[in-house]
Design a protein around this motif. Sequence first.
Motif, PDB file in Angstrom:
ATOM      1  N   ASN A   1      95.097  46.651  57.025  1.00 43.72           N
ATOM      2  CA  ASN A   1      94.681  47.478  58.146  1.00 43.72           C
ATOM      3  C   ASN A   1      93.373  46.928  58.698  1.00 43.72           C
ATOM      4  O   ASN A   1      92.316  47.116  58.105  1.00 43.72           O
ATOM      5  N   ILE A   2      93.458  46.216  59.807  1.00 43.78           N
ATOM      6  CA  ILE A   2      92.279  45.676  60.479  1.00 43.78           C
ATOM      7  C   ILE A   2      92.381  46.001  61.968  1.00 43.78           C
ATOM      8  O   ILE A   2      93.417  46.465  62.441  1.00 43.78           O
ATOM      9  N   TRP A   3      91.329  45.745  62.703  1.00 40.51           N
ATOM     10  CA  TRP A   3      91.294  46.026  64.135  1.00 40.51           C
ATOM     11  C   TRP A   3      92.157  45.023  64.875  1.00 40.51           C
ATOM     12  O   TRP A   3      91.997  43.818  64.712  1.00 40.51           O
ATOM     13  N   GLN A   4      93.075  45.522  65.694  1.00 42.99           N
ATOM     14  CA  GLN A   4      93.830  44.667  66.608  1.00 42.99           C
ATOM     15  C   GLN A   4      93.493  45.115  68.027  1.00 42.99           C
ATOM     16  O   GLN A   4      93.335  46.297  68.279  1.00 42.99           O
ATOM     17  N   GLY A   5      93.385  44.184  68.907  1.00 46.75           N
ATOM     18  CA  GLY A   5      93.040  44.519  70.286  1.00 46.75           C
ATOM     19  C   GLY A   5      91.676  43.987  70.654  1.00 46.75           C
ATOM     20  O   GLY A   5      91.153  43.077  70.024  1.00 46.75           O
TER      21      GLY A   5
END
Length: 138
Positions: A5-9
Amino acid sequence: RHYANIWQGKFPRVNSAEDGFAFTAPAHAFPAQNGYGLKNMLGNVWEWVEDWWTTKHIASAAEDPSGPAMGSEKAKKGGSFLCHKSFCYRYRTVARHHNTPDSATTNNGFRCARSVSPAPARASGEEAGQSSSLSSEL
């Protein structure tokens, strides 16, 4: 397929949540990240570990090095859902960062670990597939 779970975008304005989560995720949300079957060793939340923070490590302590006996900040590992390659490229198991023990944020958690002794040798006549009492507790 996502393994963490990491930042996408576009950080920090838009998290597209391509991994299914805009914030923290349940511990079982992603498949194992290694051959040991461990999950959430990176991403999701920074994980507090036992060691106090230091940047001065003893070169001879290559295996399980420990930090100083005391300090003002604790070490944390693994990165969080707020990590993005443009800001905090630290979603790796060896990634380390620091924060004070009284910090309370949505991207900090803790890591539970314990030492495990090797499984005892099988008793003669024990069928394959039966587990010893030690390994059945794990």
